[in-house]
Scaffold this active site. Structure first.
Site, short mmCIF file in Angstrom:
data_model
loop_
_atom_site.label_atom_id
_atom_site.label_comp_id
_atom_site.label_asym_id
_atom_site.label_seq_id
_atom_site.Cartn_x
_atom_site.Cartn_y
_atom_site.Cartn_z
N GLU A 117 63.79 28.27 25.83
CA GLU A 117 63.07 27.42 26.76
C GLU A 117 62.51 26.18 26.01
O GLU A 117 62.38 25.05 26.69
CB GLU A 117 61.81 28.35 27.12
N GLY A 132 65.26 36.50 31.07
CA GLY A 132 64.57 36.63 32.36
C GLY A 132 65.46 36.52 33.55
O GLY A 132 64.86 36.38 34.64
N HIS A 172 63.56 28.77 20.63
CA HIS A 172 63.93 29.46 21.90
C HIS A 172 64.65 28.48 22.87
O HIS A 172 64.33 27.54 22.96
CB HIS A 172 62.64 30.09 22.37
N SER A 202 66.64 40.12 28.67
CA SER A 202 66.55 41.15 29.54
C SER A 202 66.40 42.65 28.94
O SER A 202 67.36 43.63 29.61
CB SER A 202 67.30 41.10 30.79
N GLU A 253 70.18 35.22 21.59
CA GLU A 253 69.74 35.32 23.06
C GLU A 253 70.31 34.42 24.00
O GLU A 253 70.12 33.41 24.01
CB GLU A 253 68.17 34.61 22.99
N LYS A 274 55.17 34.42 25.58
CA LYS A 274 55.42 33.10 26.55
C LYS A 274 54.08 32.45 27.09
O LYS A 274 52.96 32.30 26.20
CB LYS A 274 56.31 33.20 27.56
N ASN A 327 57.78 38.46 23.03
CA ASN A 327 57.27 37.08 23.26
C ASN A 327 56.65 37.09 24.51
O ASN A 327 57.08 37.20 25.66
CB ASN A 327 58.58 36.32 23.36
C1 PEP Z 1 62.75 35.91 25.74
O1 PEP Z 1 62.11 35.00 26.37
O2 PEP Z 1 63.29 35.67 24.58
C2 PEP Z 1 63.27 36.88 26.54
C3 PEP Z 1 64.42 37.54 25.91
O3 PEP Z 1 63.02 37.13 27.76
P1 PEP Z 1 63.40 38.41 28.72
O4 PEP Z 1 63.27 39.56 27.83
O5 PEP Z 1 62.20 38.38 29.84
O6 PEP Z 1 64.86 37.98 29.14
#
Ligand code: PEP
Length: 251
Positions: A98, A174, A96, A214, A168, A12, A10
């Protein structure tokens, strides 16, 4: 039941069209001859067409990062499922964190988007996850079950075959904090149980559940060793071909 692993990136709100095309080409090069796993990239809307062209002939599938639910119409700021397909996308990330927490998308809206995506033959990657407060107060399973049941309302079993779920945990996105493989496996097992109740066992066994939060080259191998972890949704580490290619080549 064997589920083909899926590694999804992703990107973003990052990368110009030229940067996205170059990164996609380099990732496509790293996926040559892969047959035992699938790869997905979700560029920003502006780069979808260029990334589709850059990965042509590879195993990579292209995804939108969100989608509207109607074919067309007066929905300023939205992109329709037909438009996504028109530029080469076959998949779409929905729900997601976000979108949920920065843009206040609730389960009702996410459900509408999800049903719309399925109706127009896009494969949704539905993200669910608990916040740190929810985990600490012991309501992780309750929150996940509520999100799953509401987000999947009105999905027919025939459509659900294409579905992908991404667990997630919001506290891991992040932040550099990853759920341990045991924490992730426990939740994935729980999610599969809810999917069994919502659909039925055989179907639930075939739905892929990705872990996201992460994921890095250093932790992918141990996460993928767990029986209910069927792949990863990767944010930060998907923005560099070296780290994403290493994640794709998990062992
Ligand atoms: C994500 O945005 O779905 C995500 C898992 O980000 P990150 O890997 O940076 O934690």
């Amino acid at each position: 039941m064997s589920r083909k692993p899926l590694i999804a990136g992703n990107w973003k709100m990052n990368l110009t069209v030229a940067e996205a095309a170059a990164l996609a080409a380099s990732i496509a090069e790293g996926c040559r001859n892969l047959t035992d796993r699938e790869v997905m990239l979700a560029p920003p809307y502006t780069a979808l067409a260029a990334v589709t062209a850059a990965v042509k002939g590879s195993v990579i599938q292209i995804a939108g990062q969100n989608v509207g639910w109607e074919k067309e119409g007066a929905y300023t700021g939205e992109i329709s499922p037909v438009m996504l397909r028109d530029v080469g996308a076959t998949m779409v990330i929905l729900g997601h964190s976000e979108r949920r927490y920065i843009f206040a998308e609730d389960d009702e809206l996410i459900n509408r988007r999800l049903v719309g995506a399925l109706n127009f033959a896009l494969t949704p990657v539905l993200c669910i996850g608990e916040t740190l407060d929810e985990r600490e107060e012991g309501s992780t399973f309750k929150v996940l079950e509520r999100q799953l049941r509401r987000d999947l309302e009105d999905v027919r079993p025939g459509q659900a075959e294409r579905l992908v779920i991404a667990y997630e945990p919001v506290w891991a996105i992040g932040t550099g904090k990853t759920a341990t493989r045991e924490q992730a496996q426990e939740v994935h097992y729980f999610i599969r149980g809810v999917l069994t109740e919502v659909f039925e066992k055989k179907l639930a066994q075939s739905i892929r559940i990705l872990y996201g939060g992460s994921v890095k080259p250093e932790n992918i191998d141990s996460l993928m060793a767990e029986p209910d972890i069927d792949g990863a949704l990767v944010g930060g580490a998907a923005l560099k071909s070296e780290s994403f290619n290493r994640i794709i080549h998990f062992s």
